[in-house]
Design a protein around this motif. Structure first.
Motif, PDB file in Angstrom:
ATOM      1  N   SER A  20       0.840  -1.202   0.000  1.00 39.78           N
ATOM      2  CA  SER A  20       0.000   0.000   0.000  1.00 39.78           C
ATOM      3  C   SER A  20       0.877   1.255   0.000  1.00 39.78           C
ATOM      4  O   SER A  20       2.041   1.223   0.415  1.00 39.78           O
ATOM      5  N   ALA A  21       0.296   2.346  -0.454  1.00 35.61           N
ATOM      6  CA  ALA A  21       1.021   3.620  -0.489  1.00 35.61           C
ATOM      7  C   ALA A  21       1.395   4.060   0.922  1.00 35.61           C
ATOM      8  O   ALA A  21       2.483   4.596   1.145  1.00 35.61           O
ATOM      9  N   SER A  22       0.523   3.813   1.881  1.00 29.30           N
ATOM     10  CA  SER A  22       0.840   4.209   3.258  1.00 29.30           C
ATOM     11  C   SER A  22       2.009   3.401   3.809  1.00 29.30           C
ATOM     12  O   SER A  22       2.791   3.911   4.619  1.00 29.30           O
ATOM     13  N   GLU A  23       2.168   2.163   3.364  1.00 27.52           N
ATOM     14  CA  GLU A  23       3.317   1.363   3.794  1.00 27.52           C
ATOM     15  C   GLU A  23       4.617   1.943   3.238  1.00 27.52           C
ATOM     16  O   GLU A  23       5.653   1.934   3.908  1.00 27.52           O
ATOM     17  N   ILE A  24       4.586   2.448   2.007  1.00 26.64           N
ATOM     18  CA  ILE A  24       5.779   3.047   1.399  1.00 26.64           C
ATOM     19  C   ILE A  24       6.233   4.249   2.211  1.00 26.64           C
ATOM     20  O   ILE A  24       7.432   4.477   2.384  1.00 26.64           O
ATOM     21  N   LEU A  25       5.293   5.004   2.727  1.00 30.76           N
ATOM     22  CA  LEU A  25       5.609   6.206   3.487  1.00 30.76           C
ATOM     23  C   LEU A  25       5.832   5.923   4.970  1.00 30.76           C
ATOM     24  O   LEU A  25       6.084   6.834   5.744  1.00 30.76           O
ATOM     25  N   SER A  26       5.763   4.649   5.366  1.00 28.73           N
ATOM     26  CA  SER A  26       5.951   4.247   6.755  1.00 28.73           C
ATOM     27  C   SER A  26       7.378   3.738   6.971  1.00 28.73           C
ATOM     28  O   SER A  26       8.141   3.598   6.018  1.00 28.73           O
ATOM     29  N   PRO A  27       7.722   3.402   8.213  1.00 25.05           N
ATOM     30  CA  PRO A  27       9.074   2.878   8.466  1.00 25.05           C
ATOM     31  C   PRO A  27       9.252   1.380   8.174  1.00 25.05           C
ATOM     32  O   PRO A  27      10.315   0.833   8.445  1.00 25.05           O
ATOM     33  N   LEU A  28       8.250   0.726   7.627  1.00 19.14           N
ATOM     34  CA  LEU A  28       8.361  -0.714   7.342  1.00 19.14           C
ATOM     35  C   LEU A  28       9.581  -1.028   6.484  1.00 19.14           C
ATOM     36  O   LEU A  28       9.945  -0.249   5.607  1.00 19.14           O
ATOM     37  N   ARG A  29      10.169  -2.206   6.716  1.00 24.95           N
ATOM     38  CA  ARG A  29      11.340  -2.612   5.960  1.00 24.95           C
ATOM     39  C   ARG A  29      11.123  -3.942   5.240  1.00 24.95           C
ATOM     40  O   ARG A  29      12.082  -4.632   4.897  1.00 24.95           O
ATOM     41  N   ARG A  30       9.875  -4.301   5.028  1.00 25.89           N
ATOM     42  CA  ARG A  30       9.564  -5.519   4.269  1.00 25.89           C
ATOM     43  C   ARG A  30      10.081  -5.353   2.844  1.00 25.89           C
ATOM     44  O   ARG A  30      10.055  -4.265   2.282  1.00 25.89           O
ATOM     45  N   TRP A  31      10.562  -6.415   2.221  1.00 30.03           N
ATOM     46  CA  TRP A  31      11.243  -6.321   0.915  1.00 30.03           C
ATOM     47  C   TRP A  31      10.401  -5.640  -0.146  1.00 30.03           C
ATOM     48  O   TRP A  31      10.917  -4.842  -0.924  1.00 30.03           O
ATOM     49  N   ASP A  32       9.096  -5.947  -0.212  1.00 26.85           N
ATOM     50  CA  ASP A  32       8.262  -5.337  -1.246  1.00 26.85           C
ATOM     51  C   ASP A  32       8.074  -3.842  -1.012  1.00 26.85           C
ATOM     52  O   ASP A  32       8.071  -3.045  -1.954  1.00 26.85           O
ATOM     53  N   VAL A  33       7.972  -3.459   0.247  1.00 26.36           N
ATOM     54  CA  VAL A  33       7.813  -2.043   0.590  1.00 26.36           C
ATOM     55  C   VAL A  33       9.103  -1.286   0.285  1.00 26.36           C
ATOM     56  O   VAL A  33       9.072  -0.194  -0.296  1.00 26.36           O
ATOM     57  N   VAL A  34      10.236  -1.873   0.638  1.00 30.17           N
ATOM     58  CA  VAL A  34      11.529  -1.232   0.367  1.00 30.17           C
ATOM     59  C   VAL A  34      11.752  -1.082  -1.133  1.00 30.17           C
ATOM     60  O   VAL A  34      12.187  -0.029  -1.607  1.00 30.17           O
ATOM     61  N   ALA A  35      11.420  -2.106  -1.900  1.00 25.94           N
ATOM     62  CA  ALA A  35      11.588  -2.038  -3.356  1.00 25.94           C
ATOM     63  C   ALA A  35      10.693  -0.950  -3.951  1.00 25.94           C
ATOM     64  O   ALA A  35      11.123  -0.182  -4.821  1.00 25.94           O
ATOM     65  N   ALA A  36       9.468  -0.854  -3.480  1.00 24.06           N
ATOM     66  CA  ALA A  36       8.551   0.172  -3.967  1.00 24.06           C
ATOM     67  C   ALA A  36       9.041   1.562  -3.565  1.00 24.06           C
ATOM     68  O   ALA A  36       8.995   2.507  -4.365  1.00 24.06           O
ATOM     69  N   ARG A  37       9.527   1.695  -2.336  1.00 20.99           N
ATOM     70  CA  ARG A  37      10.046   2.986  -1.866  1.00 20.99           C
ATOM     71  C   ARG A  37      11.242   3.423  -2.712  1.00 20.99           C
ATOM     72  O   ARG A  37      11.370   4.586  -3.089  1.00 20.99           O
ATOM     73  N   ARG A  38      12.123   2.482  -3.027  1.00 24.34           N
ATOM     74  CA  ARG A  38      13.278   2.803  -3.866  1.00 24.34           C
ATOM     75  C   ARG A  38      12.845   3.234  -5.262  1.00 24.34           C
ATOM     76  O   ARG A  38      13.452   4.127  -5.866  1.00 24.34           O
ATOM     77  N   ALA A  39      11.790   2.617  -5.777  1.00 23.78           N
ATOM     78  CA  ALA A  39      11.275   3.009  -7.091  1.00 23.78           C
ATOM     79  C   ALA A  39      10.726   4.436  -7.046  1.00 23.78           C
ATOM     80  O   ALA A  39      10.922   5.213  -7.993  1.00 23.78           O
ATOM     81  N   VAL A  40      10.051   4.783  -5.961  1.00 23.99           N
ATOM     82  CA  VAL A  40       9.548   6.159  -5.797  1.00 23.99           C
ATOM     83  C   VAL A  40      10.731   7.127  -5.730  1.00 23.99           C
ATOM     84  O   VAL A  40      10.723   8.179  -6.380  1.00 23.99           O
ATOM     85  N   MET A  41      11.760   6.755  -4.963  1.00 24.83           N
ATOM     86  CA  MET A  41      12.951   7.601  -4.875  1.00 24.83           C
ATOM     87  C   MET A  41      13.556   7.834  -6.259  1.00 24.83           C
ATOM     88  O   MET A  41      13.919   8.957  -6.607  1.00 24.83           O
ATOM     89  N   ARG A  42      13.681   6.774  -7.040  1.00 21.22           N
ATOM     90  CA  ARG A  42      14.272   6.869  -8.375  1.00 21.22           C
ATOM     91  C   ARG A  42      13.439   7.799  -9.270  1.00 21.22           C
ATOM     92  O   ARG A  42      13.974   8.637  -9.983  1.00 21.22           O
ATOM     93  N   ARG A  43      12.126   7.657  -9.223  1.00 16.62           N
ATOM     94  CA  ARG A  43      11.264   8.498 -10.055  1.00 16.62           C
ATOM     95  C   ARG A  43      11.385   9.965  -9.677  1.00 16.62           C
ATOM     96  O   ARG A  43      11.446  10.845 -10.547  1.00 16.62           O
ATOM     97  N   LEU A  44      11.438  10.233  -8.366  1.00 17.74           N
ATOM     98  CA  LEU A  44      11.574  11.616  -7.908  1.00 17.74           C
ATOM     99  C   LEU A  44      12.938  12.181  -8.301  1.00 17.74           C
ATOM    100  O   LEU A  44      13.039  13.336  -8.723  1.00 17.74           O
ATOM    101  N   ARG A  45      13.986  11.370  -8.183  1.00 15.18           N
ATOM    102  CA  ARG A  45      15.330  11.821  -8.575  1.00 15.18           C
ATOM    103  C   ARG A  45      15.376  12.081 -10.075  1.00 15.18           C
ATOM    104  O   ARG A  45      15.970  13.059 -10.520  1.00 15.18           O
ATOM    105  N   ASP A  46      14.730  11.213 -10.867  1.00  5.09           N
ATOM    106  CA  ASP A  46      14.679  11.412 -12.317  1.00  5.09           C
ATOM    107  C   ASP A  46      13.936  12.698 -12.682  1.00  5.09           C
ATOM    108  O   ASP A  46      14.188  13.284 -13.735  1.00  5.09           O
ATOM    109  N   ASP A  47      13.022  13.117 -11.804  1.00  7.15           N
ATOM    110  CA  ASP A  47      12.296  14.379 -12.018  1.00  7.15           C
ATOM    111  C   ASP A  47      13.144  15.589 -11.633  1.00  7.15           C
ATOM    112  O   ASP A  47      12.707  16.730 -11.787  1.00  7.15           O
TER     113      ASP A  47
END
Length: 72
Positions: A20-47
């Motif tokens: 979930s989007a709220s999990e991405i913005l939370s402190p969770l460190r589950r692999w799927d959440v971390v991978a999604a968070r990194r993808a968001v970071m990459r998109r923002l950096r590309d912007d």
């Protein structure tokens, strides 16, 4: 505008990674959440946003963002 973009990217990446989007913005460190968070970071950096800006929006230190970008 920008926080809307962060939320939009979080929703899109959450759907792609099966979390979930709220999990991405939370402190969770589950692999799927971390991978999604990194993808968001990459998109923002590309912007063109800086690592301190991205860290502020995702409630992370800028060095964590740097590490996430290297791993993405």
């Amino acid at each position: 505008m920008t926080t809307a973009r962060v939320r939009q990217y979080a929703r899109e990446e959450a759907a792609r990674f099966g979390c979930s989007a709220s999990e991405i913005l939370s402190p969770l460190r589950r692999w799927d959440v971390v991978a999604a968070r990194r993808a968001v970071m990459r998109r923002l950096r590309d912007d063109g946003f800086s690592t301190p800006q991205i860290g502020k929006w995702l409630d992370r230190d800028h060095t964590t963002v740097l590490s996430g970008l290297r791993a993405a």
